[in-house]
Design an enzyme around this catalytic site. Structure first.
Site, PDB file in Angstrom:
ATOM      1  N   LYS A  13     -31.155   3.073 -20.433  1.00 26.87           N
ATOM      2  CA  LYS A  13     -29.998   2.846 -21.304  1.00 26.87           C
ATOM      3  C   LYS A  13     -30.436   2.243 -22.649  1.00 26.87           C
ATOM      4  O   LYS A  13     -30.007   2.698 -23.705  1.00 26.87           O
ATOM      5  CB  LYS A  13     -29.050   1.896 -20.571  1.00 26.87           C
ATOM      6  CG  LYS A  13     -27.815   1.515 -21.297  1.00 26.87           C
ATOM      7  CD  LYS A  13     -26.830   0.860 -20.329  1.00 26.87           C
ATOM      8  CE  LYS A  13     -27.319  -0.484 -19.782  1.00 26.87           C
ATOM      9  NZ  LYS A  13     -27.037  -1.600 -20.687  1.00 26.87           N
ATOM     10  N   ARG A  88     -18.644  -5.751 -19.921  1.00 29.77           N
ATOM     11  CA  ARG A  88     -19.153  -5.731 -18.554  1.00 29.77           C
ATOM     12  C   ARG A  88     -18.034  -5.826 -17.548  1.00 29.77           C
ATOM     13  O   ARG A  88     -18.261  -5.667 -16.361  1.00 29.77           O
ATOM     14  CB  ARG A  88     -20.087  -6.931 -18.351  1.00 29.77           C
ATOM     15  CG  ARG A  88     -21.474  -6.479 -18.463  1.00 29.77           C
ATOM     16  CD  ARG A  88     -22.502  -7.167 -17.674  1.00 29.77           C
ATOM     17  NE  ARG A  88     -23.742  -6.474 -18.013  1.00 29.77           N
ATOM     18  CZ  ARG A  88     -24.809  -7.053 -18.498  1.00 29.77           C
ATOM     19  NH1 ARG A  88     -24.826  -8.345 -18.666  1.00 29.77           N
ATOM     20  NH2 ARG A  88     -25.873  -6.347 -18.787  1.00 29.77           N
ATOM     21  N   ARG A 127     -43.106  -0.926 -11.245  1.00 32.14           N
ATOM     22  CA  ARG A 127     -43.419  -1.538 -12.529  1.00 32.14           C
ATOM     23  C   ARG A 127     -44.280  -2.766 -12.296  1.00 32.14           C
ATOM     24  O   ARG A 127     -44.106  -3.489 -11.323  1.00 32.14           O
ATOM     25  CB  ARG A 127     -42.134  -2.011 -13.227  1.00 32.14           C
ATOM     26  CG  ARG A 127     -41.444  -0.952 -13.977  1.00 32.14           C
ATOM     27  CD  ARG A 127     -40.667  -1.479 -15.142  1.00 32.14           C
ATOM     28  NE  ARG A 127     -39.738  -2.550 -14.834  1.00 32.14           N
ATOM     29  CZ  ARG A 127     -38.672  -2.831 -15.578  1.00 32.14           C
ATOM     30  NH1 ARG A 127     -38.415  -2.110 -16.652  1.00 32.14           N
ATOM     31  NH2 ARG A 127     -37.878  -3.834 -15.275  1.00 32.14           N
TER      32      ARG A 127
END
Ligand SMILES: [Zn+2]
Length: 213
Positions: A13, A88, A127
């Site tokens: 995003k 949100r 990651r």
């Protein structure tokens, strides 16, 4: 264009927001960025927010909403904006609508990045981050030259707490609970444009130009 970004953690995003910002010369407005800016400039709501931040507390909704209002009255948003991480909640979406209504403008797009949980877990759990220079690696797509060691500074790489599989699953669940009402709301308004989260980085510019028109 006046865009809000929606998408789970690890969906790309933020990367999309940066590309759109470059393509159309519009500022990216994030909640963190707004809060830091308001505190630095000692605005009315910035000073209220600071007392919470100094104590390590979450800044309440009414103060965040006040800061959004202050931010939206700056001249750089005249060309449009990209909101990332706000709204949100339905409450925040209501406030945003009021602020925009006062200014006589409307959102043009709610860009929703769509990606399966499996792919997100695969991306985030592999990651590895450098605790010293903050470089991010990925065991499959961007491995360090020497296993477990940062190419740039030689520090030992770590798996962040946030990127552990159980934590990712929990973050995704929280994201879905908070977001499904927003998705429905913007769907009803006909603002949703979907972006496939698996599109590779090199194809993103053209893809975004295409879906934003
Ligand atoms: Zn490093």
């Amino acid at each position: 264009m006046r865009i809000i970004m929606l998408g789970p953690p690890g969906s790309g995003k933020g990367t999309r927001a940066h590309i759109i910002s470059e393509l159309y010369g519009m500022p990216i407005i994030t909640t963190g960025g707004m809060l830091r800016g308001a505190v630095r400039e000692k605005t009315e709501y910035g000073q209220k927010a600071k007392s919470y931040m100094d104590r390590g507390d979450l800044v309440p909704d009414n103060i965040v909403n006040g800061i959004v209002k202050e931010r939206m009255s700056k001249p750089d948003v005249a060309k449009g904006f990209i909101l990332d991480g706000y709204p949100r909640s339905v409450n925040q979406a209501d406030t945003l609508d009021e602020i925009l209504k006062e200014k006589g403008i409307k959102l043009t797009h709610a860009l929703s990045v769509v990606l399966s949980d499996e792919v997100i877990i695969e991306r985030l759990s592999k990651r590895r981050g450098c605790p010293v220079c903050y470089e991010i690696y990925h065991l499959v797509s961007k491995p360090p030259k020497k296993e477990g060691v940062c190419d740039r500074c030689g520090a030992k790489l770590i798996l962040r707490e946030d990127d552990k599989e159980d934590v990712i699953k929990y973050r995704l669940q929280v994201y879905k609970e908070n977001t499904h009402q927003l998705l429905e709301r913007y769907e009803r308004l006909g603002l949703i444009v979907e972006s496939d989260g698996e599109i590779p980085l090199e194809g993103l510019r053209d893809h975004l130009k295409e879906i934003l028109g």
